[in-house]
Design a protein around this motif. Structure first.
Motif: not given
Length: 150
Positions: A22, A26, A28, A74, A77-78, A81, A85-86, A89-90
């Motif tokens: 993550l 990505y 994070m 998911w 992270s929604s 962040t 494209n969550l 990534m999840s």
């Protein structure tokens, strides 16, 4: 004490794995990855490792941990962040978590879960026995005597 050691192993390994996926892949932040790791670690330990694993097998518990990780990562992270494209990534992160959990469950099964607890809750291999009495298997002498009497 066994649970503390198991949680420490899970926390450190999950944090390293999730930060690698993550954080580095990505982008994070470390704080968000740490928060996701803490929530996912506690929920997965209670549900996946203490409830599902003793009652089923390693593969079922790993699939359950995959689904749980996908949902938790998911959703969190929604909230934490913005954009991106969550779901992909999840999905990648939960695949990594499921692979780690497959090997972690072997450690949990051997060192943490009480063997008697696992065998009491698992009912997949029940063996039923029947009892036979003399009435069900006739005595050959009695049959022979009955034939002779006729």
């Amino acid at each position: 004490m066994k649970h503390v050691i198991a949680l420490a192993i899970k926390g450190i390994a999950s944090l390293a794995l999730l930060y690698l996926i993550l954080g580095m892949m990505y982008g994070m932040s470390f704080g968000n990855v740490l928060f996701i790791t803490l929530v996912l670690g506690m929920v997965a330990y209670i549900i996946g490792d203490m409830l599902i694993l003793p009652r089923t097998n390693n593969l079922v518990a790993s699939f359950a941990d995959f689904g749980l990780a996908l949902m938790v990562i998911w959703l969190m992270s929604s909230v934490l962040t913005n954009g991106g494209n969550l779901f992909s990534m999840s999905l990648v992160a939960s695949l990594g978590v499921a692979l780690f959990e497959f090997f972690y469950h072997k450690y949990i099964s051997n060192n943490v879960i009480n063997n008697s607890q696992a065998s009491q809750n698992y009912s997949g291999n029940m063996r039923f026995q029947t009892e036979a009495s003399e009435e069900l298997i006739p005595n050959r002498e009695e049959i022979k005597n009955r034939r002779d009497d006729k």
